[in-house]
Design a protein around this motif. Structure first.
Motif, PDB file in Angstrom:
ATOM      1  N   ARG A 132      44.724  86.943  13.907  1.00 40.66           N
ATOM      2  CA  ARG A 132      45.142  86.492  15.108  1.00 40.66           C
ATOM      3  C   ARG A 132      44.570  85.088  15.354  1.00 40.66           C
ATOM      4  O   ARG A 132      43.542  85.004  15.275  1.00 40.66           O
ATOM      5  CB  ARG A 132      44.564  87.559  16.113  1.00 40.66           C
ATOM      6  N   VAL A 133      45.606  84.458  15.697  1.00 40.86           N
ATOM      7  CA  VAL A 133      45.036  83.085  15.996  1.00 40.86           C
ATOM      8  C   VAL A 133      45.742  82.499  17.297  1.00 40.86           C
ATOM      9  O   VAL A 133      46.763  82.956  17.985  1.00 40.86           O
ATOM     10  CB  VAL A 133      45.811  82.028  15.074  1.00 40.86           C
ATOM     11  N   ASN A 134      45.070  81.375  18.017  1.00 39.63           N
ATOM     12  CA  ASN A 134      45.613  80.813  19.417  1.00 39.63           C
ATOM     13  C   ASN A 134      46.223  79.672  19.166  1.00 39.63           C
ATOM     14  O   ASN A 134      45.768  78.601  18.567  1.00 39.63           O
ATOM     15  CB  ASN A 134      44.512  80.617  20.212  1.00 39.63           C
ATOM     16  N   PRO A 135      47.700  79.651  19.356  1.00 36.74           N
ATOM     17  CA  PRO A 135      48.546  78.729  18.797  1.00 36.74           C
ATOM     18  C   PRO A 135      48.312  77.446  19.744  1.00 36.74           C
ATOM     19  O   PRO A 135      48.868  76.340  19.399  1.00 36.74           O
ATOM     20  CB  PRO A 135      50.056  79.185  19.002  1.00 36.74           C
ATOM     21  N   TYR A 139      45.640  76.565  16.431  1.00 37.55           N
ATOM     22  CA  TYR A 139      45.671  77.663  15.661  1.00 37.55           C
ATOM     23  C   TYR A 139      44.167  78.233  15.429  1.00 37.55           C
ATOM     24  O   TYR A 139      43.901  78.604  14.226  1.00 37.55           O
ATOM     25  CB  TYR A 139      46.188  77.429  14.566  1.00 37.55           C
ATOM     26  N   GLU A 140      43.201  78.204  16.386  1.00 31.20           N
ATOM     27  CA  GLU A 140      41.872  78.786  16.329  1.00 31.20           C
ATOM     28  C   GLU A 140      42.031  80.174  15.899  1.00 31.20           C
ATOM     29  O   GLU A 140      42.866  80.842  16.448  1.00 31.20           O
ATOM     30  CB  GLU A 140      41.155  78.544  17.402  1.00 31.20           C
ATOM     31  N   ILE A 141      41.265  80.669  15.261  1.00 32.49           N
ATOM     32  CA  ILE A 141      41.166  81.982  14.645  1.00 32.49           C
ATOM     33  C   ILE A 141      40.330  82.868  15.421  1.00 32.49           C
ATOM     34  O   ILE A 141      39.203  82.749  15.931  1.00 32.49           O
ATOM     35  CB  ILE A 141      40.513  82.182  13.149  1.00 32.49           C
ATOM     36  N   GLU A 142      41.124  83.955  16.197  1.00 36.79           N
ATOM     37  CA  GLU A 142      40.432  84.865  16.900  1.00 36.79           C
ATOM     38  C   GLU A 142      40.140  86.167  16.321  1.00 36.79           C
ATOM     39  O   GLU A 142      39.062  86.686  16.809  1.00 36.79           O
ATOM     40  CB  GLU A 142      41.644  85.275  18.135  1.00 36.79           C
ATOM     41  N   TYR A 143      40.737  86.212  15.364  1.00 36.84           N
ATOM     42  CA  TYR A 143      40.280  87.459  14.300  1.00 36.84           C
ATOM     43  C   TYR A 143      40.920  87.303  12.909  1.00 36.84           C
ATOM     44  O   TYR A 143      42.140  86.859  12.947  1.00 36.84           O
ATOM     45  CB  TYR A 143      40.743  89.006  15.161  1.00 36.84           C
ATOM     46  N   ILE A 144      40.185  87.756  12.110  1.00 34.34           N
ATOM     47  CA  ILE A 144      40.857  87.715  10.652  1.00 34.34           C
ATOM     48  C   ILE A 144      40.144  88.896  10.008  1.00 34.34           C
ATOM     49  O   ILE A 144      38.657  89.140  10.094  1.00 34.34           O
ATOM     50  CB  ILE A 144      40.397  86.394   9.834  1.00 34.34           C
ATOM     51  N   SER A 145      40.548  89.608   9.009  1.00 32.63           N
ATOM     52  CA  SER A 145      40.091  90.934   8.331  1.00 32.63           C
ATOM     53  C   SER A 145      39.136  90.477   7.520  1.00 32.63           C
ATOM     54  O   SER A 145      39.144  89.415   6.845  1.00 32.63           O
ATOM     55  CB  SER A 145      41.345  91.801   7.914  1.00 32.63           C
ATOM     56  N   ASP A 146      38.151  91.279   7.119  1.00 32.33           N
ATOM     57  CA  ASP A 146      37.232  90.983   6.404  1.00 32.33           C
ATOM     58  C   ASP A 146      37.467  90.541   4.829  1.00 32.33           C
ATOM     59  O   ASP A 146      36.918  90.183   4.222  1.00 32.33           O
ATOM     60  CB  ASP A 146      36.097  92.248   6.387  1.00 32.33           C
ATOM     61  N   MET A 225      49.354  84.631  21.897  1.00 23.27           N
ATOM     62  CA  MET A 225      48.839  84.520  20.817  1.00 23.27           C
ATOM     63  C   MET A 225      49.721  84.903  19.610  1.00 23.27           C
ATOM     64  O   MET A 225      50.844  85.254  19.903  1.00 23.27           O
ATOM     65  CB  MET A 225      47.591  85.847  20.423  1.00 23.27           C
ATOM     66  N   HIS A 226      49.231  84.486  18.397  1.00 25.26           N
ATOM     67  CA  HIS A 226      50.062  85.071  17.295  1.00 25.26           C
ATOM     68  C   HIS A 226      49.177  85.979  16.419  1.00 25.26           C
ATOM     69  O   HIS A 226      48.065  85.630  16.196  1.00 25.26           O
ATOM     70  CB  HIS A 226      50.165  83.723  16.245  1.00 25.26           C
ATOM     71  N   GLU A 227      49.874  86.819  15.950  1.00 26.44           N
ATOM     72  CA  GLU A 227      49.029  87.722  15.098  1.00 26.44           C
ATOM     73  C   GLU A 227      49.923  88.383  13.857  1.00 26.44           C
ATOM     74  O   GLU A 227      51.237  88.589  13.975  1.00 26.44           O
ATOM     75  CB  GLU A 227      48.620  89.234  15.642  1.00 26.44           C
TER      76      GLU A 227
END
Length: 408
Positions: A132-135, A139-146, A225-227
């Motif tokens: 999930r990124v903030n466009p 495009y900062e990464i808000e979440y990314i899987s392990d 957001m973009h996910e």
């Protein structure tokens, strides 16, 4: 009307009240009234670290309550997670006269968490990386899987540093995305991007991935957001490269076979490859065929060629035919291309046989003239081998000598 089981006990921890929900959860059908029963006998709780109701009451301060999640055995025998809230009941004189116990069923919550953990485990053991990124902020990464660790990155570190997702991309791909979606002012619409690009590993290798991203919209309909997810498609890209190299070789070979054209058609009867050196004779090009359907363009009558193609796909036949087009004769051979037992493609080879056809016709005409000359002759024509063995005699030998030619 309260949806949670509630029990009330006196200072001796003897049950003095159960609501209907508590009776449904913990009392057997024919069980006698639990009133007066010590709560320890009524409820079987999976305590931790030597806990008990009596120990809790000793440590419970006036006006406070004890709350924890514990497994409680229901009347059917299974242990079920509950949130227990144990609180003293005070009289108007602030004298402690008993305790209330509220049990909030957590079974659905635990089940959801279990499913979520299982889903997370599946994701982390798969090639799919969720993000999930903030466009609106590069495009900062808000979440990314392990499982981004597959590419040498630590998910928590990327999230903590608020790294830009574009920093993970090959510079050329990052520039391409930036060029098409320059970071706008706050509040402007930035649609999500989906496609193929290269992720750079920590070691500096480029890995092709396919991305599927969607917009996250708030209550007012604004994109916030973009996910999405991406997965490694290196094998597919390598296969496409190999296939392209083979196609190029195939096209080069096909284009250099004299007076021959080759067409490849899929199950939808659509040309996917058209190559050869007869196009100029036809006033056509390969672009007139590739991507078009058989119904849209064909060299022989449609019903004839359609029937032949059906035989190839349905019966796995090799079909040969001849046709006349633009003043010349052609021979066509259609072969099935079989993959895993099914015909997925039809390969059509069209060869210009005009000169060969004319020569054959001339030969047939010459043979016919010769045959008539022999049959109409008043003389017997024959030939002998070097040892004077008769190996041919004209059919009119019957007319003059009353012998069949074969008999002679």
């Amino acid at each position: 009307q309260v949806g949670d089981p509630i029990l009330v006990v006196n200072n001796s921890l003897e049950t003095i009240y159960l609501n209907v929900k508590a009776e449904e959860f913990f009392l057997q059908k024919d069980q006698k009234s639990p009133l007066g029963t010590p709560i320890e006998f009524l409820l079987e709780i999976d305590w931790k670290n030597g806990e008990s109701f009596r120990l809790i009451t000793e440590q419970l301060q006036p006006g406070s309550f004890w709350k924890a999640e514990r497994f409680v055995r229901k009347k059917h025998g299974e242990l079920v997670p509950f949130e227990l809230t144990f609180q003293a009941i005070l009289a108007e004189t602030q004298e402690k006269i008993g305790y209330s116990l509220i049990l909030h069923d957590l079974e659905e919550k635990y089940h959801s968490e279990k499913v979520a953990k299982r889903a997370q485990l599946i994701v982390e053991n798969s090639e799919l990386v969720l993000f999930r990124v903030n466009p609106f902020h590069n495009y900062e990464i808000e979440y990314i899987s392990d499982n981004i660790s597959r590419y040498g990155y630590d998910a928590q570190e990327l999230i903590r540093k608020r790294s830009s997702f574009l920093e993970l991309l090959h510079p050329d791909d990052a520039r391409r995305i930036r060029a098409s979606k320059l970071t706008p002012e706050e509040g402007k619409i930035v649609r999500s991007f989906s496609g193929e690009y290269r992720i750079m590993t920590q070691e500096g290798s480029a890995i092709w991935v396919e991305d599927r991203t969607t917009d996250v919209i708030d209550e007012s309909g604004q994109i916030i957001m973009h996910e999405g997810l991406f997965q490694d498609i290196s094998d597919r890209k390598n296969l496409e490269l190999i296939q392209k190299q083979r196609d190029d070789q195939y096209r080069m070979l096909a284009s250099n076979i004299p007076d021959t054209n080759i067409f490849l058609m899929n199950r939808e009867r659509r040309y996917i490859v058209a190559e050869g050196n007869n196009f100029e004779k036809w006033g056509l090009s390969r672009e007139d065929f590739e991507g078009k359907s058989l119904l849209e363009i064909q060299l022989a009558p449609y019903h004839d060629i359609s029937d032949q193609v059906d035989r190839v796909f349905n019966n796995q036949e090799i079909v040969e035919s001849e046709f006349f087009f633009k003043g010349r004769f052609y021979q066509q051979t259609i072969r099935p291309i079989i993959q895993e037992g099914e015909v997925n493609y039809a390969l059509s080879i069209i060869r210009d046989i005009h000169e060969e056809y004319r020569a054959k016709q001339d030969l047939l005409q010459s043979e016919e003239k010769y045959r008539r000359l022999v049959e109409d002759s008043t003389e017997i024509i024959f030939s002998l081998t070097e040892t004077f063995i008769l190996n041919f005699v004209s059919p009119n030998v019957k007319q003059f000598l009353d012998y069949d030619a074969d008999e002679v």
